[in-house]
Structure formats: C-alpha cells, structure tokens
Design a protein around this motif. Structure first.
Motif, short mmCIF file in Angstrom:
data_model
loop_
_atom_site.label_atom_id
_atom_site.label_comp_id
_atom_site.label_asym_id
_atom_site.label_seq_id
_atom_site.Cartn_x
_atom_site.Cartn_y
_atom_site.Cartn_z
N ALA A 125 0.85 -1.20 0.00
CA ALA A 125 0.00 0.00 0.00
C ALA A 125 0.88 1.24 0.00
O ALA A 125 0.62 2.20 -0.73
CB ALA A 125 -0.93 -0.01 1.21
N GLY A 132 -4.52 1.99 -7.56
CA GLY A 132 -5.35 0.76 -7.64
C GLY A 132 -4.75 -0.26 -8.59
O GLY A 132 -3.73 0.00 -9.23
N VAL A 133 -5.40 -1.41 -8.66
CA VAL A 133 -4.90 -2.49 -9.52
C VAL A 133 -5.72 -2.47 -10.82
O VAL A 133 -6.94 -2.60 -10.78
CB VAL A 133 -5.06 -3.87 -8.83
N ILE A 164 -2.15 -10.88 -9.92
CA ILE A 164 -1.30 -10.29 -8.86
C ILE A 164 -0.90 -11.29 -7.78
O ILE A 164 0.09 -11.10 -7.10
CB ILE A 164 -1.96 -9.05 -8.21
N SER A 194 5.14 -8.84 -10.91
CA SER A 194 5.37 -7.52 -10.31
C SER A 194 5.32 -6.46 -11.40
O SER A 194 5.70 -6.71 -12.54
CB SER A 194 6.73 -7.49 -9.62
N THR A 195 4.84 -5.30 -11.02
CA THR A 195 4.83 -4.18 -11.97
C THR A 195 5.82 -3.11 -11.53
O THR A 195 5.84 -2.01 -12.08
CB THR A 195 3.43 -3.55 -12.03
N LEU A 252 10.04 -8.12 -6.22
CA LEU A 252 10.30 -9.51 -6.62
C LEU A 252 9.02 -10.19 -7.12
O LEU A 252 9.07 -11.24 -7.73
CB LEU A 252 10.83 -10.31 -5.44
N GLY A 253 7.92 -9.60 -6.80
CA GLY A 253 6.64 -10.23 -7.20
C GLY A 253 6.32 -11.45 -6.37
O GLY A 253 5.62 -12.35 -6.84
N LEU A 254 6.84 -11.48 -5.13
CA LEU A 254 6.55 -12.65 -4.28
C LEU A 254 5.64 -12.31 -3.10
O LEU A 254 5.07 -13.20 -2.49
CB LEU A 254 7.86 -13.23 -3.75
N LEU A 297 2.57 -10.91 -2.54
CA LEU A 297 1.17 -11.36 -2.51
C LEU A 297 1.06 -12.87 -2.64
O LEU A 297 0.18 -13.50 -2.07
CB LEU A 297 0.37 -10.68 -3.63
N SER A 298 2.00 -13.45 -3.42
CA SER A 298 1.99 -14.90 -3.58
C SER A 298 2.21 -15.58 -2.24
O SER A 298 1.51 -16.53 -1.88
CB SER A 298 3.08 -15.27 -4.58
N ALA A 318 -6.27 0.35 -4.19
CA ALA A 318 -6.63 -1.06 -3.99
C ALA A 318 -7.15 -1.27 -2.58
O ALA A 318 -6.87 -0.48 -1.67
CB ALA A 318 -5.42 -1.94 -4.22
N PHE A 353 -7.51 -4.71 -0.04
CA PHE A 353 -7.33 -6.16 0.10
C PHE A 353 -8.08 -6.60 1.35
O PHE A 353 -7.94 -6.02 2.41
CB PHE A 353 -5.85 -6.51 0.20
P1 ADP Z 1 6.11 -6.70 -5.49
O1 ADP Z 1 5.52 -5.87 -4.41
O2 ADP Z 1 7.42 -7.19 -5.21
O3 ADP Z 1 5.85 -6.21 -6.83
P2 ADP Z 1 3.85 -8.30 -4.80
O4 ADP Z 1 3.53 -9.76 -4.98
O5 ADP Z 1 3.78 -7.83 -3.44
O6 ADP Z 1 5.21 -8.08 -5.48
O7 ADP Z 1 2.85 -7.49 -5.66
C1 ADP Z 1 2.63 -7.85 -6.96
C2 ADP Z 1 2.06 -6.68 -7.71
O8 ADP Z 1 0.75 -6.37 -7.21
C3 ADP Z 1 2.73 -5.41 -7.58
O9 ADP Z 1 3.82 -5.33 -8.46
C4 ADP Z 1 1.67 -4.37 -7.91
O10 ADP Z 1 1.55 -4.23 -9.27
C5 ADP Z 1 0.47 -5.00 -7.40
N1 ADP Z 1 0.08 -4.43 -6.12
C6 ADP Z 1 0.21 -4.99 -4.92
N2 ADP Z 1 -0.30 -4.20 -3.95
C7 ADP Z 1 -0.77 -3.10 -4.57
C8 ADP Z 1 -1.39 -1.88 -4.11
N3 ADP Z 1 -1.65 -1.69 -2.80
N4 ADP Z 1 -1.71 -0.96 -5.03
C9 ADP Z 1 -1.49 -1.20 -6.34
N5 ADP Z 1 -0.93 -2.28 -6.83
C10 ADP Z 1 -0.55 -3.24 -5.95
#
Ligand code: ADP
Length: 621
Positions: free
Chosen positions: A513, A546-547, A555, A561-562, A569-571, A573-574, A597, A599
């Motif tokens: 966040a 937001g997403v 996600i 990851s974006t 690392l994109g890990l 949320l996973s 977003a 959650f």
């Molecule tokens: P990282 O944070 O390393 O990119 P995450 O698995 O934590 O990997 O998140 C994956 C992706 O989810 C993020 O790259 C982002 O695009 C999206 N994301 C996660 N949390 C948010 C948020 N609070 N607001 C917007 N996008 C989010």
C-alpha cells in the motif's frame, strides 16, 4: 377409461310427449286436409252433376217439345174433325181409329185419342187393344180442361187405364168458336226412364208436391221426398195423377255441403243433389250424384298426406335422433379431450418437477465443477509454490557467489583502509552493507517462502499482530510519508493463525500500500478489522492508483510484479496467499472506499476452546 358419469347427462324430453304431440299435429293436419279435400271433391262432384243435370233437362225438354206441337196439328186432320163432327157414326169412328193407330206408330207416340166435348173417348189408337181408351172419360185430367179452356194442355200422370206413366198433351178440336172435342197425345215416360238406367248417377223427376214421378232407381218411384200439403193432396185426388198407385215416404234426410250444395242421404246412401225446375213440364229434375267417389278421393288424399306427413315426421325424427347421437358422440369426445388435456397438464406438471430437479442437479454440478476448478487452481498455486520453494533453496545456495564478491569488496576496503584512503573505504563499506542487507533480505524471504506449511495454528489476537506489523513496516511508511489509520474495534475476536506469519501478511499488505501511494501526493492507508458470523475480516485500503482490471487476476501469481527490476520480486502477494491458505483463510481484491486497492483478508474466529493468544504466541512459528 371413460366412465358414464363423466359425460354430462343429456336431458331428453319424454318420448311419449313427442309422440303425442306428433300425433296431435298429424291428426290436426289430417283433419284440415280431409275437410279441404272433401270440400273440393264435393265441389267437383257438384260441378259434374250440374253438367249432367243440364244435359238431362235439355234432353227431357227436347223430347217433350218434339210432341208438344203435334196435338194442334192433329186437331186439324180430317178423320179427327169428322169424328168430332159425328162421333156416333161407326164408319167415321172406325176410320178415325185406324188413322190414329197408324199415326201413333209413325210418330212414335204411346197413344193418341180423341175425346168429345164431355171428355168421353170416341176414338183411340189402341182401340183394338185389351185396355183400350175408347169409352173412357178423361175430363178430370188437366190436359183436357186446359185444352178446352186455354187452347192447350199438358199433364203427366200414371195412366189410369194403361198403368204406364205418360206425358199428355191436349189440343181442342174447334169448329168456329165451339170446342167439339179434344185430341190427346200420350208419350210413354217409362221409356225415358229406361234410358237413365245405365248412368252412374240417378235422375229423379219430382212434381210440385215433391213426389217422385220418374226415377232411374225404380225403388224410389212414387216416393214422397217431403210431406204432401193438404192442397197438394186435394190436387192429386182431383187429377188422379198417380191413379191408384200407393205413395210412400222415401228414406231421405237433407244436408248441405260447406259450399252450400244439397246433400241427400237417400236409402242409406249419400248423394249430392243438383236440381233444376222445368216450368214447362211443371216438374223438377234432380241429379243425384253419389258422393262415395268424392269421399273416397278425399280419404285417399288425406291418407296420402298423412302418409307423407308420417314419413316426413319419421325422417325428422331420424334426423333429430342422428343429431342427438352425434351430439352424444361429440360430448363423449369432448370429455375424452378434456380428460386427455387434464392428463397432459398432469404430465406437464410432473415434467416441470423433474425439470426443476434436473436444474437443481445441474446447478449442483456447476457448483461442484466450480469448486473443483477452485481446488485445481489452489493445487496449481500450491505446485507453483512448491517449485518456488525448491528454487529458493537453489537461490540460497547461489547467493554464495555474490557473497564471494562481497568478500572481495571487503578485502578491497581493508586495503584502502590500510592505505588511508578513508573516503573510498567508506564507500566500499556502504556497498558491502547494502549488498549484505539485500542478500540477507532475499535469503530471509526465500527461506520463509520455501518453508513447509502445516505448523500448528493457534488463537492470535489481531490487535497484537497489527501492532507488530506496524513496528516492522514503520520505517518504510515513515520514509514515504504515509498517513496510516488503524481502526480496530474493541473486543475483536481472536483468529486461528500463526502469529509471525500473520504479521508477515500484514507487513506485505502495508508495504504494498505504501509503495502504491508513494508516487502521488495523497498518501493515505487504512487498516481496519471487523468480526463477522464466524470470521474476522481485516481490510487494508490505500489511496493509490489501484490495480488495473487486466492484471488483477495475476497479482497473486509468484514473480508477478509491476514495480520494475530491483524494486519488486513479485513474491509478496503470492506468499501472503499461501500463508492465508495455511490458515484456512482467504485474501481477495475488493472494491475500496478510495481510488486505490483494497485487500480483504478473511480468517476463522478462534473463539472458545483454544488457549489464550499470549500463551501460545511463543510456541508458534
Ligand atoms: P512486489 O511488491 O514485489 O511487486 P507483490 O507480490 O507484493 O510483489 O505485488 C505484486 C504486484 O501487485 C505489484 O507489483 C503491484 O503491481 C500489485 N500491487 C500490490 N499491492 C498493490 C497496491 N496496494 N496498489 C497497487 N498495486 C498493488
């Protein structure tokens, strides 16, 4: 099967009523037809009788006229006149007798005779016959008196001598203004009557007193058709019209047809009587035409019409019966139809029930399918995570190499330090520290990631977990300048989880966040929780971008990851997803109150049974 009770009962009018009604109508019509037919047949008979009457009367008249003119001529004849002049001379009488005899034969008359002024017969055509008129006095006969008084006389009567009916004509034998005598001619009416015998009708000739003088039926001869008046009786006695014949009453009753024609019931037989007066002869001619043929004709016509009516009525009855039968059949069909329809409706209802059951089954199947798919997805996720675990181990091993480089930096730093190049040494050391931090961070996360789940779950106080997470993520939040709001209601139920892993989940969500709001001027993050039926729901919302919907389904995938190389690392949320799965909980991206977003984490309540969170906190991983 159809039952009789299902068919609506037909209301038949009672058949005797119909029969009675039909009979009454037929009788009424027959009566009318009979009356009409009788009337017209009688009229026709009357017409025919009228014709016959005319013929008969004309015939009679002609017959009489043939002789009527003869006596005046005879009175002129020499032998007659000679006799009248000298009636006592035998020669003259003989001559006159012969003359009269020959003349009678020639003229076809019955008798011709000559009377003197006193009515005494001096000569006659039948002088040589047994019942000769000669010597007879006929002064009482009207034809004598009339001839003397008026110059001509006629009379019809039963011959007193011959006992044959005759028509007499008389003419005076005149000398100057003196009547010497009367010559008389008699026609035999029996012959006339004989001519009528063959006809299919009766002819009667009646005198003014109603006595039958001539009749085609001999039985009625001298019969009285009505009572004779005293005057009439006196006249008959004086003229001796019927000599000594006995008069009698015929068996007669009179009636009239509807048209006014006379109907005679004579001797038990019915006749239509048409009469005409013959003034010259002073009699009345009547034609009696039997009504039997007319009555038979009327009866036949009536019978015919009754038959036709009966046939018609029977036809109508048959048609009505057919129609009734058809109606019955239609009713039966209608009943069958409605029964069929009822059965179809019933069957349809049954089908609807079956259909509904099938639908329910289909829905159940779909739900089962959906849950199966979810299970499959979970399996895939688990498989990915398992692979990731392996990979992290490898990565951990691989970290050794950068560690070697790091060691080189350290040696370099030592060398620089020994040379007194402090500033460069400082830089090298910072690099070393950064690298070490980073490596250790990776290792730490990978370690966590690769760790096998299944550690025992305990009741964890959410407020405690939130406080710890705030502490861990605090530095980063502050660096970014996040405006964090935490809203935890008092008495929030404990959840079934691992305390450290729950902290990690919250840290991940808070840091994500913070990362999301970092780029913009509005940097609000809100963490709230609430207790639901058997769950506790924790919500982390931010005011970031937001997403985007297109990446939302991905996600939770590992390594998605974006944030660009070196930043994410994109890990996060996973791992979070995996941890919550271990807790039998769930995470979902939900619509938040702000632009960013939101959650939503769902965890089972650990109320009752389980020990206090504090005592188990240390034992849990
Ligand atoms: P990282 O944070 O390393 O990119 P995450 O698995 O934590 O990997 O998140 C994956 C992706 O989810 C993020 O790259 C982002 O695009 C999206 N994301 C996660 N949390 C948010 C948020 N609070 N607001 C917007 N996008 C989010």
């Amino acid at each position: 099967m159809l039952t009789a009770s299902r068919i609506p009962a037909r209301r038949h009018p009672p058949w005797p009523l119909w029969l009675g009604l039909g009979l009454a109508v037929i009788i009424a019509i027959a009566t009318l037809v009979h009356a009409q037919a009788t009337r017209s047949a009688l009229r026709e008979t009357a017409g025919r009788a009228g014709g016959t009457l005319q013929l008969a009367a004309t015939g009679l008249e002609g017959y009489l006229e043939r002789f009527e003119r003869l006596p005046p001529l005879l009175a002129q004849q020499v032998p007659v006149r000679a006799l009248a002049a000298d009636p006592d001379d035998p020669e003259t009488v003989a001559a006159a007798n012969r003359f009269l005899r020959d003349l009678t034969t020639e003229l076809g008359a019955s008798d011709i005779y000559v009377m003197d002024a006193d009515g005494l017969t001096r000569a006659a055509s039948n002088f040589d016959r047994p019942h000769s008129f000669v010597g007879g006095n006929f002064a009482f006969r009207p034809y004598f008196g009339d001839a003397v008084a008026r110059g001509a006389g006629s009379f019809y009567a039963l011959g007193t001598t011959s006992l044959r009916r005759g028509f007499y004509f008389g003419a005076p034998i005149i000398d100057g203004d003196r009547v010497l005598g009367v010559v008389a001619l008699k026609i035999d009416m029996d012959l006339v009557e004989a001519n009528w015998a063959e006809a299919d009708y009766h002819v009667i000739v009646t005198d003014p007193q109603g006595v039958i003088f001539l009749s085609s039926n001999p039985a009625w001869r001298f019969g009285r058709t009505r009572p004779v008046t005293p005057d009439g009786q006196a006249m008959l006695a004086q003229t001796r019209r019927y000599a000594d014949a006995a008069l009698f009453d015929v068996d007669l009753s009179r009636a009239e047809t509807a048209e006014g024609d006379a109907l005679w019931q004579l001797d038990g037989q019915e006749y239509l009587a048409v009469s005409a007066a013959m003034p010259k002869a002073d009699w009345t001619v009547t034609i009696l035409q039997s009504t039997a043929p007319a009555r038979t004709q009327a009866r036949t016509a009536t019978l015919g019409s009754v038959l036709a009516l009966t046939v018609f009525a029977m036809m109508v009855a048959v048609i009505l019966q057919r129609r009734a039968r058809l109606r019955d059949r239609l009713l039966v069909q209608a009943a069958a139809q409605s029964q069929l329809e009822a059965r179809v409706t019933e069957r349809t209802r049954e089908l609807a029930v079956v259909n509904k059951a099938l639908e329910a089954e289909v829905t159940e199947r779909r739900q089962a399918e959906a849950s199966l798919r979810r299970a499959q997805d979970d399996l895939v996720q688990a498989a990915k995570l398992a692979a990731l675990g392996q990979m992290s181990a490898t990565l951990g091993h691989e970290v050794n190499q950068p560690l070697g480089a790091l060691r080189n930096y350290a040696e370099n730093a030592g060398t620089l330090l020994s040379k007194g190049r402090l500033a460069e040494t400082r830089t090298a050391l910072d690099r070393i520290l950064d690298m070490a931090d980073r490596i250790s961070a990776i290792a730490k996360r990978l370690h966590t990631f690769g760790r096998r789940p299944g550690v025992q779950l305990v009741a964890v106080d959410v407020t405690d977990a939130v406080e710890a997470a705030q502490e861990i993520a605090g530095l980063r939040l502050r660096q970014i300048g996040v405006d964090l709001t935490v809203e935890l209601p008092p008495g929030l139920a404990p959840v079934r989880a691992g305390p450290v892993r729950l902290q990690q989940v919250l840290v991940n969500l808070l840091t994500n966040a913070a990362d999301a709001v970092a780029a913009g001027p509005d940097r609000r993050v809100r963490l709230s929780a609430r207790t639901e039926a058997d769950e506790v729901v924790i919500l982390v919302e931010d005011s970031g971008p937001g997403v985007p919907p297109d990446i939302a389904p991905r996600i939770f995938d590992p390594f998605f990851s974006t944030k660009g190389v070196g930043n994410g690392l994109g890990l996060g949320l996973s791992i979070t997803y995996n941890i919550l799965k271990d807790f039998d909980g769930a995470i979902a991206l939900v619509p938040g109150r702000w632009t960013g977003a939101a959650f939503e984490v769902r965890l089972h309540r650990a109320d009752g049974g389980t020990q206090a969170a504090a005592t188990t906190k240390d034992r849990a991983a």
